[in-house]
Write a protein that holds these residues in place. Structure first.
Motif, PDB file in Angstrom:
ATOM      1  N   SER A   1       0.837  -1.208   0.000  1.00 38.33           N
ATOM      2  CA  SER A   1       0.000   0.000   0.000  1.00 38.33           C
ATOM      3  C   SER A   1       0.872   1.259   0.000  1.00 38.33           C
ATOM      4  CB  SER A   1      -0.928   0.019   1.215  1.00 38.33           C
ATOM      5  OG  SER A   1      -0.198   0.309   2.388  1.00 38.33           O
ATOM      6  N   SER A   2       0.317   2.329  -0.522  1.00 47.40           N
ATOM      7  CA  SER A   2       1.067   3.591  -0.552  1.00 47.40           C
ATOM      8  C   SER A   2       1.301   4.116   0.861  1.00 47.40           C
ATOM      9  CB  SER A   2       0.354   4.634  -1.414  1.00 47.40           C
ATOM     10  OG  SER A   2      -0.969   4.825  -0.963  1.00 47.40           O
ATOM     11  N   ASP A   3       0.364   3.863   1.777  1.00 46.78           N
ATOM     12  CA  ASP A   3       0.559   4.260   3.174  1.00 46.78           C
ATOM     13  C   ASP A   3       1.770   3.549   3.782  1.00 46.78           C
ATOM     14  OD1 ASP A   3      -1.697   5.794   2.990  1.00 46.78           O
ATOM     15  OD2 ASP A   3      -2.913   4.584   4.351  1.00 46.78           O
ATOM     16  N   ALA A   4       1.884   2.253   3.529  1.00 54.11           N
ATOM     17  CA  ALA A   4       2.996   1.474   4.063  1.00 54.11           C
ATOM     18  C   ALA A   4       4.320   1.940   3.473  1.00 54.11           C
ATOM     19  CB  ALA A   4       2.785  -0.007   3.789  1.00 54.11           C
ATOM     20  N   GLN A   5       4.322   2.258   2.202  1.00 54.35           N
ATOM     21  CA  GLN A   5       5.538   2.762   1.567  1.00 54.35           C
ATOM     22  C   GLN A   5       5.942   4.103   2.167  1.00 54.35           C
ATOM     23  OE1 GLN A   5       5.044   2.740  -2.689  1.00 54.35           O
ATOM     24  NE2 GLN A   5       4.517   0.580  -2.721  1.00 54.35           N
ATOM     25  N   ALA A   6       4.979   4.977   2.383  1.00 56.78           N
ATOM     26  CA  ALA A   6       5.266   6.280   2.993  1.00 56.78           C
ATOM     27  C   ALA A   6       5.809   6.099   4.407  1.00 56.78           C
ATOM     28  CB  ALA A   6       4.010   7.141   3.008  1.00 56.78           C
ATOM     29  N   ASN A   7       5.240   5.170   5.141  1.00 55.30           N
ATOM     30  CA  ASN A   7       5.713   4.880   6.493  1.00 55.30           C
ATOM     31  C   ASN A   7       7.144   4.345   6.466  1.00 55.30           C
ATOM     32  OD1 ASN A   7       5.511   4.663   9.284  1.00 55.30           O
ATOM     33  ND2 ASN A   7       4.632   2.616   9.191  1.00 55.30           N
ATOM     34  N   TYR A   8       7.441   3.454   5.526  1.00 55.68           N
ATOM     35  CA  TYR A   8       8.789   2.899   5.374  1.00 55.68           C
ATOM     36  C   TYR A   8       9.802   4.018   5.104  1.00 55.68           C
ATOM     37  CZ  TYR A   8      12.694   0.331   3.268  1.00 55.68           C
ATOM     38  OH  TYR A   8      13.942  -0.153   2.963  1.00 55.68           O
ATOM     39  N   VAL A   9       9.463   4.911   4.177  1.00 56.65           N
ATOM     40  CA  VAL A   9      10.363   6.014   3.826  1.00 56.65           C
ATOM     41  C   VAL A   9      10.540   6.949   5.022  1.00 56.65           C
ATOM     42  CG1 VAL A   9      10.620   8.055   2.360  1.00 56.65           C
ATOM     43  CG2 VAL A   9       9.915   5.876   1.356  1.00 56.65           C
ATOM     44  N   ALA A  10       9.448   7.294   5.679  1.00 63.15           N
ATOM     45  CA  ALA A  10       9.528   8.200   6.827  1.00 63.15           C
ATOM     46  C   ALA A  10      10.390   7.614   7.941  1.00 63.15           C
ATOM     47  CB  ALA A  10       8.126   8.515   7.344  1.00 63.15           C
ATOM     48  N   ASN A  11      10.170   6.344   8.277  1.00 63.53           N
ATOM     49  CA  ASN A  11      10.977   5.695   9.315  1.00 63.53           C
ATOM     50  C   ASN A  11      12.448   5.653   8.930  1.00 63.53           C
ATOM     51  OD1 ASN A  11       9.093   5.131  11.349  1.00 63.53           O
ATOM     52  ND2 ASN A  11       8.379   3.315  10.280  1.00 63.53           N
ATOM     53  N   ALA A  12      12.735   5.336   7.679  1.00 63.10           N
ATOM     54  CA  ALA A  12      14.114   5.266   7.223  1.00 63.10           C
ATOM     55  C   ALA A  12      14.792   6.629   7.333  1.00 63.10           C
ATOM     56  CB  ALA A  12      14.172   4.759   5.781  1.00 63.10           C
ATOM     57  N   LEU A  13      14.092   7.659   6.948  1.00 60.80           N
ATOM     58  CA  LEU A  13      14.663   9.008   7.017  1.00 60.80           C
ATOM     59  C   LEU A  13      14.876   9.453   8.461  1.00 60.80           C
ATOM     60  CD1 LEU A  13      12.739  10.789   4.132  1.00 60.80           C
ATOM     61  CD2 LEU A  13      15.165  10.147   4.182  1.00 60.80           C
ATOM     62  N   ILE A  14      13.915   9.148   9.313  1.00 53.90           N
ATOM     63  CA  ILE A  14      14.030   9.542  10.720  1.00 53.90           C
ATOM     64  C   ILE A  14      15.148   8.767  11.424  1.00 53.90           C
ATOM     65  CG2 ILE A  14      12.854   9.462  12.966  1.00 53.90           C
ATOM     66  CD1 ILE A  14      10.251  10.091  11.370  1.00 53.90           C
ATOM     67  N   LEU A  15      15.194   7.462  11.200  1.00 54.40           N
ATOM     68  CA  LEU A  15      16.140   6.618  11.941  1.00 54.40           C
ATOM     69  C   LEU A  15      17.537   6.574  11.336  1.00 54.40           C
ATOM     70  CD1 LEU A  15      13.751   3.648  12.775  1.00 54.40           C
ATOM     71  CD2 LEU A  15      14.441   5.524  14.272  1.00 54.40           C
ATOM     72  N   ARG A  16      17.640   6.623  10.009  1.00 50.98           N
ATOM     73  CA  ARG A  16      18.950   6.457   9.364  1.00 50.98           C
ATOM     74  C   ARG A  16      19.326   7.613   8.447  1.00 50.98           C
ATOM     75  NH1 ARG A  16      16.337   1.718   9.052  1.00 50.98           N
ATOM     76  NH2 ARG A  16      15.859   1.903   6.861  1.00 50.98           N
ATOM     77  N   ASN A  17      18.441   8.565   8.283  1.00 48.80           N
ATOM     78  CA  ASN A  17      18.672   9.715   7.402  1.00 48.80           C
ATOM     79  C   ASN A  17      18.940   9.289   5.959  1.00 48.80           C
ATOM     80  OD1 ASN A  17      18.664  12.507   7.100  1.00 48.80           O
ATOM     81  ND2 ASN A  17      20.879  12.641   7.272  1.00 48.80           N
ATOM     82  N   ALA A  18      18.451   8.124   5.591  1.00 50.73           N
ATOM     83  CA  ALA A  18      18.602   7.617   4.219  1.00 50.73           C
ATOM     84  C   ALA A  18      17.560   6.536   3.990  1.00 50.73           C
ATOM     85  CB  ALA A  18      19.991   7.047   4.009  1.00 50.73           C
TER      86      ALA A  18
END
Length: 108
Positions: free
Chosen positions: A38-55
């Motif tokens: 889902s697009s929501d899950a993809q957005a969540n994946y990207v947001a978490n990656a940016l917050i936790l690893r900055n990439a």
């Protein structure tokens, strides 16, 4: 509780077979891919990656890293994690520490 601890101890004592390791890796990768449909899950994946690893690491790159894990690495991590001093236990209901504490030991 003893059955679970015994299974964890097996990771310390015995390396996974190639067939087991491949099955587990593909299960993890498949579940990860399905969870991003889902697009929501993809957005969540990207947001978490940016917050936790900055990439943001593409899921295909993550899958490559998972496939590169060896049975020896799994066993080494099990030896590090599955030790009695790391155990914690939580329950709901009437369980006394006197009853449960003797069970919270990894086999040697």
């Amino acid at each position: 509780v003893p059955v679970i601890l015994n299974e964890c101890s097996n990771f310390v004592d015995t390396a996974m077979t190639d067939a087991e390791l491949i099955k587990v890796k593909e299960y993890i990768i498949g579940g990860s891919m399905l969870s991003l449909e889902s697009s929501d899950a993809q957005a969540n994946y990207v947001a978490n990656a940016l917050i936790l690893r900055n990439a943001v690491e593409p899921i295909e790159k993550v899958a490559e890293k998972i496939r590169a894990v060896t049975a020896a690495e799994v066993q080494a991590l099990a030896k590090e994690l599955f030790i009695t001093k790391n155990l914690a236990f939580a329950s709901v209901g009437r369980v006394t520490s006197e009853r449960i504490k003797p069970l919270l030991v990894f086999k040697k």
